[in-house]
Design a protein around this motif. Structure first.
Motif, mmCIF file in Angstrom:
data_model
loop_
_atom_site.group_PDB
_atom_site.id
_atom_site.type_symbol
_atom_site.label_atom_id
_atom_site.label_comp_id
_atom_site.label_asym_id
_atom_site.label_seq_id
_atom_site.Cartn_x
_atom_site.Cartn_y
_atom_site.Cartn_z
ATOM 1 N N HIS A 1 14.213 -2.666 1.209
ATOM 2 C CA HIS A 1 14.113 -2.916 -0.998
ATOM 3 C C HIS A 1 15.310 -1.612 -1.042
ATOM 4 O O HIS A 1 15.644 -0.869 -0.254
ATOM 5 N N GLU A 29 11.276 -12.861 -5.871
ATOM 6 C CA GLU A 29 12.551 -11.907 -5.062
ATOM 7 C C GLU A 29 13.167 -11.231 -6.503
ATOM 8 O O GLU A 29 13.338 -12.423 -7.183
ATOM 9 N N ARG A 31 16.924 -10.017 -6.442
ATOM 10 C CA ARG A 31 17.545 -9.568 -5.720
ATOM 11 C C ARG A 31 19.141 -9.419 -7.010
ATOM 12 O O ARG A 31 19.579 -9.856 -7.454
ATOM 13 N N LYS A 35 23.438 -9.712 -3.218
ATOM 14 C CA LYS A 35 22.281 -10.364 -1.598
ATOM 15 C C LYS A 35 21.202 -9.214 -1.771
ATOM 16 O O LYS A 35 20.235 -10.127 -1.140
ATOM 17 N N THR A 36 20.951 -8.180 -1.412
ATOM 18 C CA THR A 36 19.607 -7.189 -1.858
ATOM 19 C C THR A 36 18.947 -7.244 -1.935
ATOM 20 O O THR A 36 18.929 -7.375 -2.860
ATOM 21 N N LEU A 37 17.286 -7.305 -1.317
ATOM 22 C CA LEU A 37 17.214 -7.796 -1.661
ATOM 23 C C LEU A 37 16.092 -6.182 -2.259
ATOM 24 O O LEU A 37 16.079 -5.662 -1.477
ATOM 25 N N GLU A 40 9.821 -7.399 -4.558
ATOM 26 C CA GLU A 40 9.224 -8.258 -4.469
ATOM 27 C C GLU A 40 7.839 -8.101 -5.101
ATOM 28 O O GLU A 40 7.373 -6.825 -4.891
#
Length: 75
Positions: A1, A29, A31, A35-37, A40
């Protein structure tokens, strides 16, 4: 994360898990633009009948009955 900072652009996805009965789960989610998480979120919810002050016996059917495009909700 990853850390979120004020002003960061994020994309949020939502995946419902309807199951059966009065409650359902939502998995979200967040992001970053690369596109990095970043996060959540999982929650449990239900639909309240405002007259009886009780949860509807079938949350999925409750949403299906009022949704104009239930397929967008995974129904």
């Amino acid at each position: 994360h990853s850390e979120l900072l004020g002003g960061d652009a994020v994309e949020v996805t939502v995946e419902p898990d309807w199951g059966e009965g009065r409650t359902y789960r939502l998995r979200q989610e967040l992001r970053l633009s690369d596109k990095t998480l970043a996060a959540e979120v999982t929650s449990v919810s239900g639909l309240l009948d405002l007259n009886s002050r009780c949860l509807l016996p079938d949350a999925a059917e409750g949403w299906r009955s009022v949704a104009t495009t239930p397929e967008q909700l995974g129904l």
